[in-house]
Design an enzyme around this catalytic site. Structure first.
Site, PDB file in Angstrom:
ATOM      1  N   GLY A   1      -7.794   2.991   2.398  1.00 33.48           N
ATOM      2  CA  GLY A   1      -6.812   1.848   1.720  1.00 33.48           C
ATOM      3  C   GLY A   1      -6.912   1.538   0.331  1.00 33.48           C
ATOM      4  O   GLY A   1      -5.877   0.920  -0.197  1.00 33.48           O
TER       5      GLY A   1
ATOM      6  N   GLU B   1     -12.556   6.889   4.992  1.00 33.39           N
ATOM      7  CA  GLU B   1     -11.061   7.540   5.186  1.00 33.39           C
ATOM      8  C   GLU B   1     -10.154   7.526   4.580  1.00 33.39           C
ATOM      9  O   GLU B   1      -8.997   6.936   4.795  1.00 33.39           O
ATOM     10  CB  GLU B   1     -10.715   7.007   6.475  1.00 33.39           C
ATOM     11  CG  GLU B   1     -11.466   7.071   7.739  1.00 33.39           C
ATOM     12  CD  GLU B   1     -11.149   6.267   9.033  1.00 33.39           C
ATOM     13  OE1 GLU B   1     -10.374   5.564   8.813  1.00 33.39           O
ATOM     14  OE2 GLU B   1     -11.914   6.334  10.195  1.00 33.39           O
ATOM     15  N   PRO B   2     -10.150   8.054   3.254  1.00 28.66           N
ATOM     16  CA  PRO B   2      -9.074   7.922   2.367  1.00 28.66           C
ATOM     17  C   PRO B   2      -8.183   8.650   2.485  1.00 28.66           C
ATOM     18  O   PRO B   2      -8.258   9.883   2.843  1.00 28.66           O
ATOM     19  CB  PRO B   2      -9.526   7.987   0.791  1.00 28.66           C
ATOM     20  CG  PRO B   2     -10.680   9.062   1.269  1.00 28.66           C
ATOM     21  CD  PRO B   2     -11.382   8.548   2.562  1.00 28.66           C
ATOM     22  N   GLY B   3      -6.736   8.137   2.284  1.00 27.57           N
ATOM     23  CA  GLY B   3      -5.560   9.082   2.512  1.00 27.57           C
ATOM     24  C   GLY B   3      -4.988   9.041   0.924  1.00 27.57           C
ATOM     25  O   GLY B   3      -5.251  10.075   0.359  1.00 27.57           O
ATOM     26  N   ARG B   4      -4.098   7.905   0.788  1.00 32.35           N
ATOM     27  CA  ARG B   4      -3.432   7.697  -0.443  1.00 32.35           C
ATOM     28  C   ARG B   4      -4.251   8.313  -1.689  1.00 32.35           C
ATOM     29  O   ARG B   4      -3.567   8.963  -2.535  1.00 32.35           O
ATOM     30  CB  ARG B   4      -2.697   6.516  -0.336  1.00 32.35           C
ATOM     31  CG  ARG B   4      -1.625   6.184  -1.622  1.00 32.35           C
ATOM     32  CD  ARG B   4      -1.544   4.879  -1.650  1.00 32.35           C
ATOM     33  NE  ARG B   4      -1.258   4.006  -0.424  1.00 32.35           N
ATOM     34  CZ  ARG B   4      -0.170   3.960   0.229  1.00 32.35           C
ATOM     35  NH1 ARG B   4       0.911   4.323  -0.355  1.00 32.35           N
ATOM     36  NH2 ARG B   4       0.106   3.398   1.136  1.00 32.35           N
TER      37      ARG B   4
ATOM     38  N   CYS C   1      23.336   7.587   5.039  1.00 33.51           N
ATOM     39  CA  CYS C   1      24.084   6.563   5.164  1.00 33.51           C
ATOM     40  C   CYS C   1      23.395   5.301   5.460  1.00 33.51           C
ATOM     41  O   CYS C   1      23.468   4.866   6.811  1.00 33.51           O
ATOM     42  CB  CYS C   1      24.978   7.059   6.402  1.00 33.51           C
ATOM     43  SG  CYS C   1      26.221   8.371   5.796  1.00 33.51           S
TER      44      CYS C   1
ATOM     45  N   ARG D   1       9.314   5.679   1.683  1.00 34.69           N
ATOM     46  CA  ARG D   1       8.536   4.152   1.175  1.00 34.69           C
ATOM     47  C   ARG D   1       9.496   3.074   0.405  1.00 34.69           C
ATOM     48  O   ARG D   1       9.212   2.075   0.788  1.00 34.69           O
ATOM     49  CB  ARG D   1       7.224   4.703   0.147  1.00 34.69           C
ATOM     50  CG  ARG D   1       6.214   5.626   0.981  1.00 34.69           C
ATOM     51  CD  ARG D   1       5.176   5.832   0.152  1.00 34.69           C
ATOM     52  NE  ARG D   1       4.235   4.498  -0.211  1.00 34.69           N
ATOM     53  CZ  ARG D   1       4.539   3.896  -0.932  1.00 34.69           C
ATOM     54  NH1 ARG D   1       4.969   4.025  -2.142  1.00 34.69           N
ATOM     55  NH2 ARG D   1       3.688   2.655  -1.144  1.00 34.69           N
TER      56      ARG D   1
ATOM     57  N   TYR E   1       2.479   9.665   2.357  1.00 37.38           N
ATOM     58  CA  TYR E   1       3.410   9.113   3.039  1.00 37.38           C
ATOM     59  C   TYR E   1       4.689   9.603   2.550  1.00 37.38           C
ATOM     60  O   TYR E   1       5.789   8.703   2.713  1.00 37.38           O
ATOM     61  CB  TYR E   1       3.208   7.542   2.997  1.00 37.38           C
ATOM     62  CG  TYR E   1       1.712   7.190   3.704  1.00 37.38           C
ATOM     63  CD1 TYR E   1       1.434   7.381   4.807  1.00 37.38           C
ATOM     64  CD2 TYR E   1       0.684   6.843   2.914  1.00 37.38           C
ATOM     65  CE1 TYR E   1      -0.005   7.169   5.141  1.00 37.38           C
ATOM     66  CE2 TYR E   1      -0.411   6.585   2.952  1.00 37.38           C
ATOM     67  CZ  TYR E   1      -0.855   6.780   4.342  1.00 37.38           C
ATOM     68  OH  TYR E   1      -2.224   6.484   4.614  1.00 37.38           O
TER      69      TYR E   1
ATOM     70  N   TYR F   1       9.368  -0.175   2.556  1.00 37.16           N
ATOM     71  CA  TYR F   1       8.441  -1.258   1.921  1.00 37.16           C
ATOM     72  C   TYR F   1       9.094  -1.645   0.886  1.00 37.16           C
ATOM     73  O   TYR F   1       8.235  -2.304   0.018  1.00 37.16           O
ATOM     74  CB  TYR F   1       6.930  -0.716   1.717  1.00 37.16           C
ATOM     75  CG  TYR F   1       6.313   0.247   2.837  1.00 37.16           C
ATOM     76  CD1 TYR F   1       6.137  -0.188   4.098  1.00 37.16           C
ATOM     77  CD2 TYR F   1       5.835   1.270   2.222  1.00 37.16           C
ATOM     78  CE1 TYR F   1       5.691   0.573   5.033  1.00 37.16           C
ATOM     79  CE2 TYR F   1       5.148   2.203   3.108  1.00 37.16           C
ATOM     80  CZ  TYR F   1       5.073   1.772   4.542  1.00 37.16           C
ATOM     81  OH  TYR F   1       4.570   2.669   5.518  1.00 37.16           O
TER      82      TYR F   1
HETATM   83  C1  LIG Z   1      -7.471   3.921  10.304  1.00 36.88           C
HETATM   84  C2  LIG Z   1      -7.043   4.402   8.957  1.00 36.88           C
HETATM   85  N1  LIG Z   1      -7.833   5.031   8.378  1.00 36.88           N
HETATM   86  C3  LIG Z   1      -7.294   5.682   7.136  1.00 36.88           C
HETATM   87  C4  LIG Z   1      -6.062   5.390   6.770  1.00 36.88           C
HETATM   88  C5  LIG Z   1      -5.626   5.911   5.354  1.00 36.88           C
HETATM   89  O1  LIG Z   1      -5.270   4.784   4.549  1.00 36.88           O
HETATM   90  P1  LIG Z   1      -4.919   5.216   2.934  1.00 36.88           P
HETATM   91  O2  LIG Z   1      -3.979   6.319   2.791  1.00 36.88           O
HETATM   92  O3  LIG Z   1      -4.341   3.801   2.520  1.00 36.88           O
HETATM   93  O4  LIG Z   1      -6.086   5.388   2.378  1.00 36.88           O
HETATM   94  C6  LIG Z   1      -5.134   4.538   7.501  1.00 36.88           C
HETATM   95  C7  LIG Z   1      -3.728   4.208   7.150  1.00 36.88           C
HETATM   96  O5  LIG Z   1      -3.221   3.272   7.167  1.00 36.88           O
HETATM   97  C8  LIG Z   1      -5.650   3.935   8.566  1.00 36.88           C
HETATM   98  O6  LIG Z   1      -4.967   3.473   9.631  1.00 36.88           O
END
Ligand SMILES: Cc1ncc(COP(=O)(O)O)c(C=O)c1O
Length: 413
Positions: free
Chosen positions: A239, A273-276, A343, A313, A372, A317
């Site tokens: 997050g 659990e980082p993604g972004r 379109c 995105r 994303y 959003y």
């Molecule tokens: C359960 C969970 N973990 C981790 C993430 C990764 O989030 P982010 O990419 O914002 O770090 C998400 C994305 O919404 C998620 O739903």
């Protein structure tokens, strides 16, 4: 320098000119900096060095195999959100013990596969899901390592579509119910409750909600330990946001400074659990202008060959992405709406952006497209999936080739 910067008048990725990469591989094209991904991982890992921790990269942000492998090589573990992501993680070289499995609405097949593999943790979403995991585990004569996702009803201040930690959101169970559900696990022989999971949402740029959620799950872990449950870790989810517009946002070290004091004497390890945060800034979506139009009231449209099918995105959003001319011309600055060919009026990347006069054939780079972006790609309007190129040590490698029209259509009977 690492990432996207100018050498002379032209934009480069880790020193490689985007002009030449686009010429060779075509557009629209995702161009990634491998070193940016490694640096983002190291920054987070070092920020949490003082506490037992494990980073599980959230593959939903970008599950291109080469990016997932890159993060594994950097030391990351994995967070999967579907059986497809679990399969991808295994193929990328992760062991089942490196994978946590999160997500609303896991199917019986997904749960059975997760139990059979013996994943590090299944982050369960409800009492009902725990019952299904229990049954699947008993049928196999094993105990599944589980955590329950707590919905803390904390406002993370992010866009409503990517907020997950409020009671109105579909995720997890309220704290009041969580206590009873954990206690019940004592009598469910197929379950081994090892963690508590929370995830507030995505693109969070204030630390207070993350701190509050951490305190809440640490407190719950202590309560559960008092009733005899061996909780090993708290999973704080992902997050943490990145800066899309260049304004300052809290970085990994500020995040760690905010939550580590809460964890310090807890006896709990932490899962992140980082993604972004790990991949967001590592990529530019490079696109070529296919048309320039004068709109009403002096507005210009620059129509590019990328669309919401490569980066949804902004349409989804109203998200802001910086857009740069790869090699700006000399003309006077004009104001453009940068739009895609799909379109939908929402298929637009930016309104009233100023560039030196643009021309058909010019390249624009839409920055911070690593998270994303390709992961949410689609073939809407029958647009084949775009190619992806990774720049590493001065070399550009195709990590996913462009889908052909034939491949796009081949599933049709
Ligand atoms: C359960 C969970 N973990 C981790 C993430 C990764 O989030 P982010 O990419 O914002 O770090 C998400 C994305 O919404 C998620 O739903």
């Amino acid at each position: 320098m690492v990432g996207f910067f100018r050498e002379g008048n032209t934009l480069v990725c880790d020193g490689v000119a985007l002009e030449s990469v686009a010429r060779e591989h075509g557009t629209p094209l995702y161009v990634y900096s491998a070193e940016s991904v490694r640096r983002a991982y190291r920054a987070l890992d070092e920020a949490f060095a003082a506490h037992p921790h494990r980073i599980h990269y959230a593959m939903k942000a970008n599950s291109s195999m080469a990016i997932v492998r890159l993060l594994r090589e950097a030391g990351s573990a994995a967070d999967a959100n579907s059986i497809g992501e679990i399969e991808l993680a295994l193929r990328a070289g992760f062991e089942p013990a490196d994978i946590v499995f999160t997500g609303v609405g896991k199917t019986p097949d997904e749960l059975d596969r997760a139990v059979a593999l013996g994943l590090k943790t299944i982050n369960a979403e409800s009492a009902g899901e725990l019952e299904r995991i229990d049954r699947a585990a008993q049928a196999r004569g094993v105990r599944a390592r589980v955590a329950l996702r707590v919905n803390p009803d904390i406002n993370s201040g992010t866009h409503p579509h990517i907020s997950t930690g409020l009671h109105v959101n579909k995720f997890g169970v309220p704290l009041e119910q969580a206590r009873a559900i954990y206690r019940k696990m004592v009598s469910q022989p197929g379950l081994q409750p090892v963690g508590i999971h929370v995830h507030l949402g995505s693109q969070i740029v204030t630390l207070d909600p993350l701190q509050k959620a951490t305190s809440m799950v640490v407190k719950l872990a202590h309560e559960l330990r008092d009733v005899g449950l061996q909780i090993e870790h708290v999973d704080l989810g992902g997050g943490l946001g990145i800066s899309y517009d260049g304004s300052p946002v809290p970085d990994a070290s500020l995040y760690a400074a905010a939550v580590l004091p809460i964890l310090r004497d807890s006896g709990l390890s932490v899962v992140l659990e980082p993604g972004r945060l790990l991949v967001g800034s590592s990529c530019a979506l490079v696109s070529r202008i296919v048309d320039i139009k004068d709109g009403p009231s002096g507005r210009h449209f620059a129509v590019v060959d990328a669309s919401m099918t490569e980066l949804i995105r902004p349409a989804l959003y109203g998200a802001f992405h910086r857009i740069e001319a790869v090699t700006p011309g000399e003309g006077r600055h004009l104001s453009y709406d940068v739009v895609g060919p799909v379109c939908e009026s929402s298929d637009a990347f930016g309104e009233e952006r100023r560039f030196p006069a643009l021309d058909v054939g010019d390249l624009l780079a839409i920055l911070d497209a690593g998270a994303y972006g390709s992961a949410m790609g689609s073939t809407y309007n029958r647009r084949p999936l775009a190619a992806e190129v990774l720049i590493d040590a001065g070399k550009a490698t195709v990590i996913r080739r462009r889908q052909t029209l034939e491949e796009m259509l081949m599933l049709e009977l």
